[in-house]
Design a protein around this motif. Sequence first.
Motif, PDB file in Angstrom:
ATOM      1  N   PHE A   1      11.935   3.086  -5.610  1.00 51.86           N
ATOM      2  CA  PHE A   1      12.210   1.599  -6.077  1.00 51.86           C
ATOM      3  C   PHE A   1      11.233   0.540  -5.453  1.00 51.86           C
ATOM      4  O   PHE A   1      11.851  -0.402  -4.972  1.00 51.86           O
ATOM      5  CB  PHE A   1      13.684   1.378  -5.868  1.00 51.86           C
ATOM      6  N   GLY A   2      10.029   0.964  -5.129  1.00 52.43           N
ATOM      7  CA  GLY A   2       9.226   0.038  -4.692  1.00 52.43           C
ATOM      8  C   GLY A   2       9.176  -0.099  -3.250  1.00 52.43           C
ATOM      9  O   GLY A   2       8.695  -0.786  -2.594  1.00 52.43           O
TER      10      GLY A   2
ATOM     11  N   HIS B   1       4.056   9.809 -10.704  1.00 53.28           N
ATOM     12  CA  HIS B   1       4.472   8.567 -10.870  1.00 53.28           C
ATOM     13  C   HIS B   1       5.333   8.587 -12.055  1.00 53.28           C
ATOM     14  O   HIS B   1       5.245   9.125 -13.216  1.00 53.28           O
ATOM     15  CB  HIS B   1       3.049   7.566 -11.415  1.00 53.28           C
TER      16      HIS B   1
ATOM     17  N   SER C   1      16.098   6.119 -15.029  1.00 57.33           N
ATOM     18  CA  SER C   1      14.696   7.023 -15.216  1.00 57.33           C
ATOM     19  C   SER C   1      15.364   8.427 -14.914  1.00 57.33           C
ATOM     20  O   SER C   1      16.326   8.640 -13.953  1.00 57.33           O
ATOM     21  CB  SER C   1      13.666   6.521 -14.173  1.00 57.33           C
TER      22      SER C   1
ATOM     23  N   GLU D   1       7.249   7.101  -7.089  1.00 58.14           N
ATOM     24  CA  GLU D   1       5.718   7.286  -6.616  1.00 58.14           C
ATOM     25  C   GLU D   1       5.606   8.164  -5.489  1.00 58.14           C
ATOM     26  O   GLU D   1       6.018   7.765  -4.285  1.00 58.14           O
ATOM     27  CB  GLU D   1       5.133   5.895  -6.570  1.00 58.14           C
TER      28      GLU D   1
ATOM     29  N   LYS E   1       7.888   6.227 -14.186  1.00 58.02           N
ATOM     30  CA  LYS E   1       8.015   4.668 -14.689  1.00 58.02           C
ATOM     31  C   LYS E   1       9.558   4.512 -14.859  1.00 58.02           C
ATOM     32  O   LYS E   1      10.304   5.455 -15.108  1.00 58.02           O
ATOM     33  CB  LYS E   1       7.241   4.488 -16.035  1.00 58.02           C
ATOM     34  N   LYS E   2       9.832   3.166 -14.798  1.00 61.19           N
ATOM     35  CA  LYS E   2      11.231   2.736 -15.017  1.00 61.19           C
ATOM     36  C   LYS E   2      11.653   3.094 -16.581  1.00 61.19           C
ATOM     37  O   LYS E   2      10.994   2.815 -17.296  1.00 61.19           O
ATOM     38  CB  LYS E   2      11.489   1.294 -14.678  1.00 61.19           C
TER      39      LYS E   2
ATOM     40  N   MET F   1       1.760  -1.373 -11.975  1.00 62.10           N
ATOM     41  CA  MET F   1       2.678  -0.401 -12.784  1.00 62.10           C
ATOM     42  C   MET F   1       4.146  -0.591 -12.148  1.00 62.10           C
ATOM     43  O   MET F   1       3.968  -0.368 -10.782  1.00 62.10           O
ATOM     44  CB  MET F   1       2.225   0.665 -13.086  1.00 62.10           C
ATOM     45  N   ASN F   2       5.186  -0.657 -12.772  1.00 64.47           N
ATOM     46  CA  ASN F   2       6.438  -0.734 -12.107  1.00 64.47           C
ATOM     47  C   ASN F   2       7.092   0.842 -12.147  1.00 64.47           C
ATOM     48  O   ASN F   2       7.694   1.414 -13.239  1.00 64.47           O
ATOM     49  CB  ASN F   2       7.491  -1.673 -13.140  1.00 64.47           C
ATOM     50  N   TYR F   3       6.919   1.341 -11.153  1.00 67.29           N
ATOM     51  CA  TYR F   3       7.430   2.936 -10.852  1.00 67.29           C
ATOM     52  C   TYR F   3       8.600   2.928 -10.027  1.00 67.29           C
ATOM     53  O   TYR F   3       8.828   1.988  -9.120  1.00 67.29           O
ATOM     54  CB  TYR F   3       6.237   3.621  -9.962  1.00 67.29           C
ATOM     55  N   VAL F   4       9.491   3.738 -10.546  1.00 66.39           N
ATOM     56  CA  VAL F   4      10.881   3.984  -9.805  1.00 66.39           C
ATOM     57  C   VAL F   4      10.445   4.829  -8.612  1.00 66.39           C
ATOM     58  O   VAL F   4      11.088   4.920  -7.674  1.00 66.39           O
ATOM     59  CB  VAL F   4      11.817   4.507 -10.885  1.00 66.39           C
TER      60      VAL F   4
END
Lengths: 235, 311
Positions: free
Chosen positions: B64-65, B26, B185, B6, B28-29, B1-4
């Motif tokens: 941003f990962g 969490h 976000s 976490e 999300k974007k 999952m693409n989380y901005v």
Amino acid sequence: MLKLIHLEWKKYHITKYIRNAGILIFILILFNFAMAFWGIANDPETGIPDIAFDTMGISTNIEFCTNTAFLIFSSAMHAVFIISAYKDKTMELMFSYPIHRKKILVSKMLAVWIFSFIALMTAKLFCYSTIGFGFQFYHYSAFPIDMDLTAPLFYLGLTLKSAAVICISFIALFFGIIMKSSKAAIISSFLLVILMQGNIGSVSFRDNLMMPVILTIVSLIFALICILRAAKNDI
Amino acid sequence: MNYVLETRHLTKIIDGKEIVSNLNMHVKKGEIYGFLGPNGAGKTSTMKMITNLWTPTSGSIQLFGEESLQTSYHLSKRMGSMIEFPVFYKELSGEDNLKLHCEYMGYYSPNCVEEALELLNLTHASKQKVKNYSLGMKQRLGIARAILSKPELLILDEPSNGLDPAGMKQIRDLLKMFCHEYGISILISSHLLTEVETLADTIGILHHGRMQNEIALRDIADHQMIYIKLISPNTTHASYVLTEKLHITNFKIMDNGEIRIYEKSVSLEEISNTLSAQGVCIQELKKKSDTLEDYFLKVTREEQKKEEYVC
């Protein structure tokens, strides 16, 4: 770094401080001039200065007045630029920017240091110059004229002493930060003046060359602690 | 999952007290995340850790990962925030405060200050010193500053404080616009649950520093949030008919005598007809859905009960 310093001056309306420093310098010039030539420090009965005439030249007077005034002035600036920033939470805003916390604090300290140093140097130079100029007319001074405005060493000494005095204001800043109080910083600066000019028995701190050196080293250590604390601690 | 954003087992202990405990959240974007919790739940503390004002005692934050560390100053460039209450240089004008912000953020875009002021209806006051602003104006200026550098993640702590209802609606619309049009976000905390209900895609409920539930708002309906409300002077008879004739077991009798039927397979007409046929007087019968407030109170009360039980 220069940009950060410039922004600090902009935020706190440096023109206001230029005006205040200008007024202070004018008062210091007038005061020293009056002591030297108009006899305001003279005893009305004896006609000589009330203070230790034989041990004090005019430079001691000028150094004492200007150092005291600008040590307190720079401590007051630290109180506004740094301690108040912690209290009104603008420091929290600063620390949310993509800039290293150490850099932010160093820029604030330098903004105060540079301004105060220039102001103190200006004050001293104007005081010495007006005394030198006045002596051409009065040919007499209540205090011995013990400075040589043509000697390069005189200017070197002036620069070093001014730099040291403004550095010492970091001690006041340290106590202000620890106690989270602007008043604590300003009161500390008064205590530092007493420490620099006072006596213990027959030992005078004013004449002790080691005292400013020790205080400068201590102040730089305290400045470093302030920076490291800001970088590490939660705000 | 693409989380901005976490957080993983995020914990903050101050003076031996756990302010935030083992928090996993969490964001999300491109979504609006509503951060809910009673006063002192740890919302602001969490936001301070995310914005790098506080260092976590343990756990980690991914932004941003990328793992956010105390020295990850570059991540601040991609965020806009307003924590607790907005602070300004009061002797400077609103416009100068925003210009200063651009300088510190290293963000240069022509007319961005004017545009932000216009979006927040502050153009008329742009030259005024901030010390003369009302609380609502300061709040709007704070939001203008937070969005000024077009951040990817916007963190707003109680942004409606001091705003009148019209101002609140304007902010809600703006936040929706930022989210939908610019893909920003948003993590927003608020004690106004109705506000979050109309705004958020996902909510996280924090209680005593612990994440009680993190759920998409649309999924709340599946958690028995839609029910049929039945009020009858004879609750015992009505509940007997529901159990014996309609074979409904999934209902609850409330303290005020109201019966809440959570069974989804039965219709209003069926209940009405059966109850009438059995001679049960019906004072009120209608379909209802719990508000977010009901859900929030339910979750926090359950936790309270658990704590009391443990004690």
